[in-house]
Design a protein around this motif. Structure first.
Motif, mmCIF file in Angstrom:
data_model
loop_
_atom_site.group_PDB
_atom_site.id
_atom_site.type_symbol
_atom_site.label_atom_id
_atom_site.label_comp_id
_atom_site.label_asym_id
_atom_site.label_seq_id
_atom_site.Cartn_x
_atom_site.Cartn_y
_atom_site.Cartn_z
ATOM 1 N N GLY A 43 0.811 -1.217 0.000
ATOM 2 C CA GLY A 43 0.000 0.000 0.000
ATOM 3 C C GLY A 43 0.843 1.265 0.000
ATOM 4 N N ARG A 44 2.160 1.114 -0.047
ATOM 5 C CA ARG A 44 3.023 2.293 0.016
ATOM 6 C C ARG A 44 3.236 2.876 -1.376
ATOM 7 N NH1 ARG A 44 9.175 1.737 1.918
ATOM 8 N NH2 ARG A 44 8.330 -0.281 2.485
ATOM 9 N N THR A 45 3.088 4.175 -1.506
ATOM 10 C CA THR A 45 3.446 4.823 -2.763
ATOM 11 C C THR A 45 4.573 5.801 -2.474
ATOM 12 O OG1 THR A 45 1.876 6.642 -2.451
ATOM 13 C CG2 THR A 45 1.075 4.706 -3.654
ATOM 14 N N GLN A 131 22.454 -13.117 -1.172
ATOM 15 C CA GLN A 131 22.444 -12.268 0.028
ATOM 16 C C GLN A 131 23.893 -11.991 0.412
ATOM 17 O OE1 GLN A 131 20.021 -11.323 2.678
ATOM 18 N NE2 GLN A 131 18.765 -11.270 0.837
ATOM 19 N N ALA A 132 24.205 -10.736 0.673
ATOM 20 C CA ALA A 132 25.561 -10.398 1.108
ATOM 21 C C ALA A 132 25.652 -10.579 2.621
ATOM 22 C CB ALA A 132 25.884 -8.967 0.719
ATOM 23 N N GLY A 133 26.783 -11.144 3.075
ATOM 24 C CA GLY A 133 26.941 -11.385 4.505
ATOM 25 C C GLY A 133 27.825 -10.354 5.188
ATOM 26 N N GLY A 284 20.498 5.482 0.315
ATOM 27 C CA GLY A 284 19.108 5.146 0.633
ATOM 28 C C GLY A 284 18.924 4.894 2.120
ATOM 29 N N GLU A 285 17.984 3.985 2.438
ATOM 30 C CA GLU A 285 17.659 3.766 3.852
ATOM 31 C C GLU A 285 18.786 3.095 4.636
ATOM 32 O OE1 GLU A 285 13.712 2.170 4.575
ATOM 33 O OE2 GLU A 285 12.935 4.216 4.442
ATOM 34 N N ALA A 286 19.823 2.619 3.977
ATOM 35 C CA ALA A 286 21.004 2.164 4.726
ATOM 36 C C ALA A 286 21.662 3.364 5.406
ATOM 37 C CB ALA A 286 21.990 1.479 3.781
ATOM 38 N N GLY A 297 11.990 10.426 1.957
ATOM 39 C CA GLY A 297 12.814 9.220 2.066
ATOM 40 C C GLY A 297 13.503 8.790 0.784
ATOM 41 N N LEU A 298 12.737 8.323 -0.194
ATOM 42 C CA LEU A 298 13.373 7.800 -1.394
ATOM 43 C C LEU A 298 13.974 8.929 -2.230
ATOM 44 C CD1 LEU A 298 14.133 5.459 -3.176
ATOM 45 C CD2 LEU A 298 11.943 5.722 -4.354
ATOM 46 N N ASN A 299 13.323 10.094 -2.233
ATOM 47 C CA ASN A 299 13.894 11.207 -3.007
ATOM 48 C C ASN A 299 15.316 11.515 -2.546
ATOM 49 O OD1 ASN A 299 11.808 12.266 -4.954
ATOM 50 N ND2 ASN A 299 10.596 12.110 -3.079
ATOM 51 N N LEU A 300 15.509 11.464 -1.234
ATOM 52 C CA LEU A 300 16.850 11.709 -0.711
ATOM 53 C C LEU A 300 17.769 10.524 -1.038
ATOM 54 C CD1 LEU A 300 17.816 14.190 0.673
ATOM 55 C CD2 LEU A 300 17.545 13.057 2.855
HETATM 56 C C1 LIG Z 1 4.274 4.755 4.308
HETATM 57 C C2 LIG Z 1 5.481 5.258 3.588
HETATM 58 C C3 LIG Z 1 5.352 6.259 2.632
HETATM 59 C C4 LIG Z 1 6.491 6.758 1.985
HETATM 60 N N1 LIG Z 1 6.343 7.755 1.059
HETATM 61 C C5 LIG Z 1 7.439 8.251 0.440
HETATM 62 C C6 LIG Z 1 7.324 9.306 -0.541
HETATM 63 O O1 LIG Z 1 6.226 9.794 -0.853
HETATM 64 N N2 LIG Z 1 8.455 9.760 -1.145
HETATM 65 C C7 LIG Z 1 9.681 9.253 -0.822
HETATM 66 O O2 LIG Z 1 10.681 9.707 -1.379
HETATM 67 N N3 LIG Z 1 9.825 8.254 0.075
HETATM 68 C C8 LIG Z 1 8.743 7.747 0.717
HETATM 69 N N4 LIG Z 1 8.880 6.734 1.626
HETATM 70 C C9 LIG Z 1 10.221 6.180 1.881
HETATM 71 C C10 LIG Z 1 10.619 5.155 0.813
HETATM 72 O O3 LIG Z 1 9.597 4.183 0.683
HETATM 73 C C11 LIG Z 1 11.935 4.503 1.211
HETATM 74 O O4 LIG Z 1 12.885 5.525 1.460
HETATM 75 C C12 LIG Z 1 12.495 3.644 0.084
HETATM 76 O O5 LIG Z 1 11.549 2.703 -0.349
HETATM 77 C C13 LIG Z 1 13.767 2.945 0.558
HETATM 78 O O6 LIG Z 1 14.391 2.349 -0.539
HETATM 79 P P1 LIG Z 1 15.808 1.642 -0.377
HETATM 80 O O7 LIG Z 1 16.114 1.074 -1.725
HETATM 81 O O8 LIG Z 1 16.785 2.565 0.264
HETATM 82 O O9 LIG Z 1 15.564 0.482 0.710
HETATM 83 P P2 LIG Z 1 14.685 -0.851 0.620
HETATM 84 O O10 LIG Z 1 13.472 -0.636 -0.211
HETATM 85 O O11 LIG Z 1 14.502 -1.304 2.028
HETATM 86 O O12 LIG Z 1 15.608 -1.866 -0.163
HETATM 87 C C14 LIG Z 1 16.662 -2.563 0.439
HETATM 88 C C15 LIG Z 1 16.852 -3.856 -0.335
HETATM 89 O O13 LIG Z 1 18.017 -4.515 0.157
HETATM 90 C C16 LIG Z 1 17.740 -5.897 0.274
HETATM 91 N N5 LIG Z 1 18.717 -6.447 1.227
HETATM 92 C C17 LIG Z 1 18.785 -6.251 2.564
HETATM 93 N N6 LIG Z 1 19.836 -6.890 3.073
HETATM 94 C C18 LIG Z 1 20.458 -7.513 2.041
HETATM 95 C C19 LIG Z 1 21.610 -8.335 1.949
HETATM 96 N N7 LIG Z 1 22.351 -8.651 3.009
HETATM 97 N N8 LIG Z 1 21.993 -8.796 0.723
HETATM 98 C C20 LIG Z 1 21.256 -8.493 -0.380
HETATM 99 N N9 LIG Z 1 20.137 -7.701 -0.335
HETATM 100 C C21 LIG Z 1 19.761 -7.240 0.864
HETATM 101 C C22 LIG Z 1 16.294 -5.943 0.713
HETATM 102 O O14 LIG Z 1 15.718 -7.218 0.463
HETATM 103 C C23 LIG Z 1 15.685 -4.848 -0.160
HETATM 104 O O15 LIG Z 1 15.345 -5.361 -1.434
HETATM 105 C C24 LIG Z 1 7.770 6.229 2.291
HETATM 106 C C25 LIG Z 1 7.900 5.206 3.250
HETATM 107 C C26 LIG Z 1 6.768 4.722 3.893
HETATM 108 C C27 LIG Z 1 6.923 3.640 4.939
#
Ligand SMILES: Cc1cc2nc3c(=O)[nH]c(=O)nc-3n(C[C@H](O)[C@H](O)[C@H](O)COP(=O)(O)OP(=O)(O)OC[C@H]3O[C@@H](n4cnc5c(N)ncnc54)[C@H](O)[C@@H]3O)c2cc1C
Length: 400
Positions: A43-45, A131-133, A284-286, A297-300
């Motif tokens: 449900g997240r956009t 998966q990376a360890g 990203g979220e790391a 979040g994702l924009n940053l």
């Molecule tokens: C309700 C909600 C609404 C949001 N709305 C917005 C918005 O409007 N605009 C916006 O910019 N952001 C928004 N965000 C934030 C955004 O969703 C996140 O910042 C973004 O999805 C994070 O992306 P990511 O690729 O950094 O991390 P993730 O999506 O968490 O991806 C990390 C990936 O790494 C993989 N992984 C983890 N560990 C390992 C490993 N050891 N080896 C291999 N793979 C691994 C995981 O399986 C996953 O696929 C929202 C978040 C929420 C919860």
């Protein structure tokens, strides 16, 4: 994977990791992406702001994304806190700052699917669904351990493995996490009145309740509330939840039905002491977690990717390799202020809603009034939110 030696290895196939993999392989670096290419519907956009749209244009995938996204042409903020200093609704139009839209809203799972499709077709990009360890640095290389498999190595490892990043932990980068007394309930909705490309945010005492347009007569919901109410909402059947949402939205979109996945997310934040370690960069979220307020979040996270790409290219022009101390120092310098400023801004906005204290209410009310009535201030704030001027990475400038 036959080849075990790369210029750049990215770990994590979420939106940030996939975007990094596409950017580096398109620039001609021998790139590998480690992680499984699947996306869960919750449900997240994500509302993609201007810089992110420019990045996807530069990567050649914007037309496919645009087909599944809706433009946000107008933003409306309604103070629903019951405060004594309640200002009238504030409405902002993208056209006031010369844009067609503030951003484009798409289901996160759709975005990840589209990026994964592009990654499968991308030349020079090796995909490994492992998966990376952890990571070690030896002889000018990052050696990335893969679970149950032979390690791979690269000049630069990009950790895009999300908020619980294993790689961040394995190099000892400290993270500070905090939580808010709130959870976000998400849902995809169909409704019988058109949204007119308008996103509406009701500021309530428990947090914002936001409806964001999707293509057609559909919208996404982010309802930030206290954890008890979130649990109750999550336990409701679709029809009962839809009726509650319609009431909370003051029926502005007419009758509603649930039309897709639902989710619940505890509201947390996280920041790191450093974005880099030898041969490693976090994106990203790391590197940062925001509560879902203000579409940051994702924009940053995508700004991290584009900034890291600039740092690597610039270091290359100076004769350095992609994971050299010079490349990583450039990246660290660029991200520090940007991420810190946005973390403080999002945190403060959320906390003023929660306090219920008169001075905070007054300041928020006055701030919204000021934004409604003072043209230059309003345009400056809109521009900074959507088109930050300082340090915009090259792929986000629209010149690529
Ligand atoms: C309700 C909600 C609404 C949001 N709305 C917005 C918005 O409007 N605009 C916006 O910019 N952001 C928004 N965000 C934030 C955004 O969703 C996140 O910042 C973004 O999805 C994070 O992306 P990511 O690729 O950094 O991390 P993730 O999506 O968490 O991806 C990390 C990936 O790494 C993989 N992984 C983890 N560990 C390992 C490993 N050891 N080896 C291999 N793979 C691994 C995981 O399986 C996953 O696929 C929202 C978040 C929420 C919860």
């Amino acid at each position: 994977m036959a080849d075990r030696d790369f210029d750049i290895v990215i770990v994590g196939a979420g939106a940030a990791g996939l975007s990094a993999a596409l950017a580096f392989s398109r620039d001609g670096y021998r790139t590998a992406l480690v992680g499984s290419l699947d996306s869960r519907r919750d449900g997240r956009t994500v509302a993609l702001l201007n810089g992110s749209v420019r990045l996807f244009e530069a990567l050649g995938i914007w037309p496919a994304i645009a087909e599944r996204a809706a433009p946000l042409e107008t933003m409306r903020i309604v103070d629903d806190t019951g405060s004594l200093f309640r200002p009238p609704p504030a409405t902002f139009h993208a056209s006031e700052i010369g844009l067609d839209a503030f951003g484009w809203n798409i289901e996160n799972a759709d975005l990840v699917d589209l990026l994964a499709d592009a990654a499968r077709r991308q030349e020079g990009l090796t995909l490994d669904e492992g998966q990376a360890g952890g990571i070690e640095v030896t002889g000018g290389h990052a050696v990335i351990r893969l679970e149950g498999r032979e390690a791979i190595r690269a000049k630069l490892c990009v950790a895009a493995d999300g908020r619980n990043s294993q790689l961040r932990k394995s190099v000892g980068i400290k993270a500070r996490s905090w939580s808010y007394p709130q959870s976000a309930v998400t849902a995809i909705l169909a409704h019988d009145r058109p949204h007119r490309e308008t996103s509406t945010e009701f500021h309530t005492r428990h947090g914002p309740f936001t409806l964001v347009p999707l293509p057609g007569r559909r919208s996404s919901l982010v309802w930030v509330t206290n954890p008890e109410e979130a649990k109750t909402l999550a336990g409701l059947a679709d029809a009962a939840l839809a009726a509650k949402i319609e009431r909370q939205a003051q029926s502005i979109l007419g009758t509603m039905t649930i039309d897709g996945a639902r989710g619940t997310f505890p509201m947390t934040g996280m920041s790191v002491g450093r974005f880099t370690a030898p041969r490693l960069a976090l994106v990203g979220e790391a590197a940062h977690v925001f509560p879902p307020i203000g579409a940051q979040g994702l924009n940053l996270g995508l700004r991290d990717v584009a900034a890291l790409r600039d740092a690597v290219i610039d270091a290359g022009d100076a004769g350095e390799d992609p994971g050299s101390p010079d490349a990583l120092a450039r990246y660290q310098r660029g991200r520090d202020i940007d991420v810190r400023l946005r973390t403080v801004a999002v945190d403060s906005l959320n906390r003023t809603l929660l306090t219920g204290l008169l001075p905070a209410d007054f300041l928020r009310g006055a701030g919204l009034l000021g934004l409604s009535h003072i043209g230059p201030l309003r345009r400056a704030v809109m521009r900074e939110g959507v088109l930050p001027r300082i340090g915009t990475p090259r792929l986000m400038q629209g010149a690529a």
